[in-house]
Design an enzyme around this catalytic site. Sequence first.
Site, PDB file in Angstrom:
ATOM      1  CE1 TYR A 178      -4.397 -13.313  -2.582  1.00  0.00           C
ATOM      2  CE2 TYR A 178      -5.795 -14.612  -4.368  1.00  0.00           C
ATOM      3  CZ  TYR A 178      -5.586 -13.276  -3.476  1.00  0.00           C
ATOM      4  OH  TYR A 178      -6.556 -12.526  -3.604  1.00  0.00           O
ATOM      5  N   GLY A 198       0.808  -1.164  -0.195  1.00  0.00           N
ATOM      6  CA  GLY A 198       0.013  -0.043   0.050  1.00  0.00           C
ATOM      7  C   GLY A 198       0.810   1.205   0.091  1.00  0.00           C
TER       8      GLY A 198
HETATM    9  N1  LIG Z   1      -7.775  -6.454  -6.809  1.00  0.00           N
HETATM   10  C1  LIG Z   1      -8.520  -7.768  -7.061  1.00  0.00           C
HETATM   11  O1  LIG Z   1      -8.893  -7.922  -8.299  1.00  0.00           O
HETATM   12  C2  LIG Z   1      -8.641  -8.613  -5.976  1.00  0.00           C
HETATM   13  C3  LIG Z   1      -9.371  -9.801  -6.315  1.00  0.00           C
HETATM   14  C4  LIG Z   1      -9.750 -10.748  -5.244  1.00  0.00           C
HETATM   15  C5  LIG Z   1      -9.598 -10.303  -4.076  1.00  0.00           C
HETATM   16  N2  LIG Z   1      -8.836  -9.307  -3.752  1.00  0.00           N
HETATM   17  C6  LIG Z   1      -8.555  -9.030  -2.417  1.00  0.00           C
HETATM   18  O2  LIG Z   1      -8.871  -7.705  -1.994  1.00  0.00           O
HETATM   19  C7  LIG Z   1      -8.056  -7.205  -0.949  1.00  0.00           C
HETATM   20  C8  LIG Z   1      -7.239  -5.936  -1.440  1.00  0.00           C
HETATM   21  O3  LIG Z   1      -6.530  -6.191  -2.612  1.00  0.00           O
HETATM   22  P1  LIG Z   1      -6.161  -4.773  -3.467  1.00  0.00           P
HETATM   23  O4  LIG Z   1      -6.142  -5.473  -4.823  1.00  0.00           O
HETATM   24  O5  LIG Z   1      -6.603  -3.713  -2.986  1.00  0.00           O
HETATM   25  O6  LIG Z   1      -4.486  -5.069  -3.075  1.00  0.00           O
HETATM   26  P2  LIG Z   1      -3.581  -3.911  -2.452  1.00  0.00           P
HETATM   27  O7  LIG Z   1      -2.097  -4.501  -2.566  1.00  0.00           O
HETATM   28  O8  LIG Z   1      -3.687  -2.551  -3.143  1.00  0.00           O
HETATM   29  O9  LIG Z   1      -3.999  -3.695  -0.839  1.00  0.00           O
HETATM   30  C9  LIG Z   1      -3.646  -4.734   0.164  1.00  0.00           C
HETATM   31  C10 LIG Z   1      -3.131  -3.812   1.234  1.00  0.00           C
HETATM   32  O10 LIG Z   1      -2.694  -4.642   2.307  1.00  0.00           O
HETATM   33  C11 LIG Z   1      -1.904  -4.174   2.940  1.00  0.00           C
HETATM   34  N3  LIG Z   1      -1.005  -5.137   3.795  1.00  0.00           N
HETATM   35  C12 LIG Z   1      -0.438  -6.533   3.349  1.00  0.00           C
HETATM   36  N4  LIG Z   1       0.186  -7.048   4.396  1.00  0.00           N
HETATM   37  C13 LIG Z   1      -0.411  -6.573   5.471  1.00  0.00           C
HETATM   38  C14 LIG Z   1      -0.190  -6.701   6.937  1.00  0.00           C
HETATM   39  N5  LIG Z   1       0.530  -7.965   7.272  1.00  0.00           N
HETATM   40  N6  LIG Z   1      -0.658  -5.798   7.903  1.00  0.00           N
HETATM   41  C15 LIG Z   1      -1.411  -4.968   7.366  1.00  0.00           C
HETATM   42  N7  LIG Z   1      -1.594  -4.558   6.139  1.00  0.00           N
HETATM   43  C16 LIG Z   1      -1.092  -5.384   5.294  1.00  0.00           C
HETATM   44  C17 LIG Z   1      -0.862  -3.729   1.931  1.00  0.00           C
HETATM   45  O11 LIG Z   1       0.086  -2.879   2.464  1.00  0.00           O
HETATM   46  C18 LIG Z   1      -2.144  -3.059   1.071  1.00  0.00           C
HETATM   47  O12 LIG Z   1      -2.083  -1.509   1.412  1.00  0.00           O
HETATM   48  C19 LIG Z   1      -6.984  -8.235  -0.781  1.00  0.00           C
HETATM   49  O13 LIG Z   1      -7.590  -9.155   0.404  1.00  0.00           O
HETATM   50  C20 LIG Z   1      -7.027  -9.165  -1.970  1.00  0.00           C
HETATM   51  O14 LIG Z   1      -6.791 -10.518  -1.574  1.00  0.00           O
HETATM   52  C21 LIG Z   1      -8.440  -8.378  -4.811  1.00  0.00           C
END
Ligand SMILES: NC(=O)c1ccc[n+]([C@@H]2O[C@H](COP(=O)([O-])OP(=O)(O)OC[C@H]3O[C@@H](n4cnc5c(N)ncnc54)[C@H](O)[C@@H]3O)[C@@H](O)[C@H]2O)c1
Length: 305
Positions: free
Chosen positions: A140, A38
Amino acid sequence: MKNKLIVVTGGAGFIGSHIAEELSEKNEVIVIDNLYTGNLENVPPNVKFIQADVRDYESIADLISQADYVFHEAALVSVVESVEKPLLAEEINVLGTLNILRALIEGHGKMIFASSAAVYGDNQNLPLKESEKPNPLSPYGVSKVSAEYYLKVFHELYGIPTVSLRYFNVFGPRQGYNQYAGVISIFINRALRNEPLVIYGDGKQTRDFIYIKDVVSANILAAESSRADGRVFNVARGEQTTILELALKIIDATNSKSSILFDKPRPGDIRHSLADVSEIRELGFEPKYSLEEGLLRTVEWYKKG
Ligand SMILES: NC(=O)c1ccc[n+]([C@@H]2O[C@H](COP(=O)([O-])OP(=O)(O)OC[C@H]3O[C@@H](n4cnc5c(N)ncnc54)[C@H](O)[C@@H]3O)[C@@H](O)[C@H]2O)c1
């Protein structure tokens, strides 16, 4: 939803920051993020930011136990990285989720969890219903199935209101565009530089894309609906788009001179993906953004950046 205390884990990331932004108008919103993928710039100005790690129970428990709603978006999000580092994926995605559930035993809040279509693996019994047997193909995917079961079990054991949302392919402003990011953010950024768009395989593979603002609405609906408690929902538009069609739409939306190149299919890529969205529609969900409308908005945002 108003006058609530809301925690968004992963709120410095793509999806979490949009949830935080939408809810911050009428609620007190606090973001927990360790900035692993992030970015502080994503956190809306009227939202409080706490740099903490969901793996560290002591640093998050008090806050989680005070929350009315916890939107749990923090995760190790890269499938490829999870293959390289399965233990890290387990710790962040499963232990991190379990820590939030443990803290909610002491509290009163509801948890809305970001799960993924990755739980289905390469199931071609389309459209995919939530009742299909999970068959993850990566650490994952395993971690998301495992976390979903913890939500269900904590709902049954302790009565904690929980919902798991299986996002399909989400896109929109603020999505990262490194090599592991979503295909839409990669294509748009290449198209804006008139670089070739690379399709792995014949381009006839399909995905079910959904614009970020519709994902935010699905989260709020799931939070507000007690009928959703203890359940799992697909979050998608329920429409299939081929990657070739997508590339052409993006070239069109960006007025780009990019060519389209075809490369070898990537091992592990699934052929088709399509959600059955009848369960979430029954809760009242209606996606508002067509693929074209979402693409135009996303292109505008990347152009400004
Ligand atoms: N983007 C997609 O199409 C998609 C699809 C399916 C599921 N998801 C899920 O949606 C959620 C958000 O994904 P996104 O696309 O916004 O990704 P992203 O990488 O932009 O956001 C994930 C956030 O989690 C934070 N993070 C990671 N490890 C951490 C920890 N140990 N403690 C605190 N914060 C932590 C990161 O710094 C980041 O800001 C995730 O759970 C992802 O698996 C996303």
